[in-house]
Scaffold this motif. Structure first.
Motif, PDB file in Angstrom:
ATOM      1  N   PHE A   1       0.942  -1.147  -0.181  1.00  0.00           N
ATOM      2  CA  PHE A   1       0.090  -0.106  -0.042  1.00  0.00           C
ATOM      3  C   PHE A   1       0.946   1.447  -0.146  1.00  0.00           C
ATOM      4  N   GLU A   2       1.936   1.085  -0.616  1.00  0.00           N
ATOM      5  CA  GLU A   2       2.844   2.101  -0.743  1.00  0.00           C
ATOM      6  C   GLU A   2       3.213   3.061   0.580  1.00  0.00           C
TER       7      GLU A   2
ATOM      8  N   TYR B   1      -4.870   0.119   3.580  1.00  0.00           N
ATOM      9  CA  TYR B   1      -5.810   0.133   2.457  1.00  0.00           C
ATOM     10  C   TYR B   1      -6.566   1.377   2.466  1.00  0.00           C
ATOM     11  N   GLU B   2      -7.195   1.887   3.501  1.00  0.00           N
ATOM     12  CA  GLU B   2      -7.877   3.088   3.579  1.00  0.00           C
ATOM     13  C   GLU B   2      -6.954   4.177   2.921  1.00  0.00           C
TER      14      GLU B   2
ATOM     15  N   TYR C   1      -4.366   4.114   1.059  1.00  0.00           N
ATOM     16  CA  TYR C   1      -3.929   3.863  -0.232  1.00  0.00           C
ATOM     17  C   TYR C   1      -5.052   4.295  -1.194  1.00  0.00           C
ATOM     18  N   SER C   2      -6.235   3.828  -0.832  1.00  0.00           N
ATOM     19  CA  SER C   2      -7.270   4.138  -1.592  1.00  0.00           C
ATOM     20  C   SER C   2      -7.788   5.668  -1.704  1.00  0.00           C
ATOM     21  N   LYS C   3      -7.487   6.561  -0.429  1.00  0.00           N
ATOM     22  CA  LYS C   3      -7.589   7.906  -0.342  1.00  0.00           C
ATOM     23  C   LYS C   3      -6.446   8.618  -1.091  1.00  0.00           C
TER      24      LYS C   3
ATOM     25  N   SER D   1      -4.930   5.760  -5.167  1.00  0.00           N
ATOM     26  CA  SER D   1      -5.498   5.383  -6.187  1.00  0.00           C
ATOM     27  C   SER D   1      -6.249   6.158  -6.934  1.00  0.00           C
ATOM     28  N   LYS D   2      -6.221   6.213  -8.360  1.00  0.00           N
ATOM     29  CA  LYS D   2      -6.847   6.932  -9.229  1.00  0.00           C
ATOM     30  C   LYS D   2      -8.135   6.475  -9.762  1.00  0.00           C
ATOM     31  N   GLN D   3      -9.231   7.104  -9.026  1.00  0.00           N
ATOM     32  CA  GLN D   3     -10.626   6.752  -9.439  1.00  0.00           C
ATOM     33  C   GLN D   3     -11.619   7.699 -10.071  1.00  0.00           C
TER      34      GLN D   3
ATOM     35  N   ARG E   1     -13.286  -1.180  -3.970  1.00  0.00           N
ATOM     36  CA  ARG E   1     -13.703   0.266  -3.740  1.00  0.00           C
ATOM     37  C   ARG E   1     -14.966   0.585  -4.456  1.00  0.00           C
TER      38      ARG E   1
ATOM     39  N   LYS F   1      -6.913  -3.637  -5.004  1.00  0.00           N
ATOM     40  CA  LYS F   1      -5.732  -3.139  -5.481  1.00  0.00           C
ATOM     41  C   LYS F   1      -4.735  -2.752  -4.672  1.00  0.00           C
ATOM     42  N   HIS F   2      -3.457  -3.135  -4.897  1.00  0.00           N
ATOM     43  CA  HIS F   2      -2.523  -2.950  -4.108  1.00  0.00           C
ATOM     44  C   HIS F   2      -1.006  -2.562  -5.203  1.00  0.00           C
ATOM     45  N   SER F   3      -0.060  -2.102  -4.899  1.00  0.00           N
ATOM     46  CA  SER F   3       1.039  -1.775  -5.700  1.00  0.00           C
ATOM     47  C   SER F   3       1.707  -2.897  -6.323  1.00  0.00           C
TER      48      SER F   3
ATOM     49  N   ILE G   1      -9.646  -6.808   5.154  1.00  0.00           N
ATOM     50  CA  ILE G   1      -9.891  -5.544   4.324  1.00  0.00           C
ATOM     51  C   ILE G   1     -11.192  -5.621   3.590  1.00  0.00           C
TER      52      ILE G   1
ATOM     53  N   TYR H   1     -14.084  -5.108   6.110  1.00  0.00           N
ATOM     54  CA  TYR H   1     -14.024  -3.814   6.759  1.00  0.00           C
ATOM     55  C   TYR H   1     -14.852  -2.964   5.832  1.00  0.00           C
TER      56      TYR H   1
END
Lengths: 240, 240
Positions: free
Chosen positions: A116-117, A230-231, A233-235, A238-240, B178, B211-213, B227, B230
């Motif tokens: 998750f970077e 995860y949360e 990384y998602s915010k 991630s490009k959404q 997501r 999704k992950h890196s 995850i 959640y």
């Protein structure tokens, strides 16, 4: 040099298995001292890649040494490397782990962090030895692709990274993870250990809780940290 | 009746430790055969609660039996119970675990499931014995507060619960977690095991990926499932 079964005070450690050994040589080839193959290792592609990266003179075949170092594991490749010190990045977001006690948990958290970077991990002492082969194995070698460093206390960490904004994951926090947008930069996501969590004295308006039903007392720490990552990384990524 | 060290073919199993034993007696008192205390157990409050629930005639003090059953663990209370069969609810959402192989992982996933309000778990065989004391311990006794059952195959499960909409977590899926709103009811969240994931033949438009890196191959299965749980809980149960 005789290679001994792992102890914390040795200046070297080693990977157990082809997968983490590949990760080691790809990410940290200058630290590799030797790669040991078992004579029955048959994956020529992996062997060729390792030989090409580290040089043929660092590759040996020694079944007895494999047996001695791998103990009970079924293992055909071992990568011996010099331990090294990382400095965390001043600009990047960090994960901070207070007193991790379980090697498997630590390895799993390292793997999720890289997934998750978040590429910088601070370990607040006392904590398990992150170079122990058991940690490396449960990280699946991902430890070599990020920066990781020990600190004597959370206070020492804060002193070294004064610009980082701490988000502390605590059961008593008022703010729900879902309402945290990770807007400040750089960030430190701080997690307690399985047994004790983070001491109440650190509770503040930047503490965050992962809401769950009241049927359980708490989530497992590796699960809690991976949900938070995860949360995050998602915010933020991630490009959404 | 002589109580033997655990084996899968016994008709009973047991909890190791005060916390899971409390969960057992609170949730499944009719199944409790005996609660064994070590003579040095000092938490009178816990002891009183257990005695009140199961009845004093089912409580014994026996240090040798504790030592025999607990093996290497530090343990002062053991709850012996008859194994039982659950039927999953036809109306509720389920978690489906394909071939879980690791006892610690299974216990942790059970705990997360209860924490995120999925109270029915299907285990697709072959899978570890969910009544093994190691699974119970890593679930922290949460296994007694939900329904759990074995199925011979995913097909048998689908046949028994034809109204359930399957969401399969697979690395090759196109839909991002997501973007999954869990709108259909009832739902089954399906997870593969650590080594093999879910077979490609099951890939369809209802498959979902976390999704992950690309720096890691995959997430640990307990982290991945927590995850997903959640995200499910945040979208379906949280009032925000």
């Amino acid at each position: 040099m005789e290679i001994k079964a792992y102890r914390k005070d040795l200046s070297y450690s080693y990977t157990l298995g082809a997968f983490p050994t590949l990760e080691l040589v790809r990410a940290k080839k200058d630290k590799v001292d030797k790669v040991i193959f078992h004579s029955s290792f048959t994956n020529e592609k992996v062997k060729k890649e390792i030989e090409k990266i580290v040089g043929i003179n660092k590759v040996i075949i020694n079944d007895n040494l494999i047996a001695k170092l791998s103990q009970k594991e079924n293992c055909y490749v071992i990568g011996v490397f010099e331990k090294y010190n990382d400095c965390l990045s001043k600009d990047s977001d960090h994960m901070v782990l207070m007193n991790p006690q379980n090697m498997g948990n630590l390895g799993t958290m390292i793997r999720s962090s890289l997934g998750f970077e978040i590429n910088d991990i601070a370990i607040i002492k006392p904590g398990v030895d992150f170079f122990d082969p058991k940690v490396i194995r449960s990280s699946m070698g991902s430890i070599f692709s990020l920066r990781i460093a020990y600190f004597q206390s959370l206070e020492e960490y804060i002193e070294k990274y004064p610009l980082h904004h701490l988000i502390k994951f605590m059961l008593k926090a008022k703010k729900n993870l879902r309402d945290e947008y990770f807007n400040q930069k750089p960030l430190s996501l701080v997690f307690g250990n399985e047994a004790t969590g983070i001491d109440d004295k650190y509770l503040d308006q930047n503490s965050v809780v992962i809401k769950h039903s009241d049927k359980i007392d708490s989530l497992n720490i590796t699960n809690a940290s991976s949900i938070a990552l995860y949360e995050y990384y998602s915010k933020t990524h991630s490009k959404q």
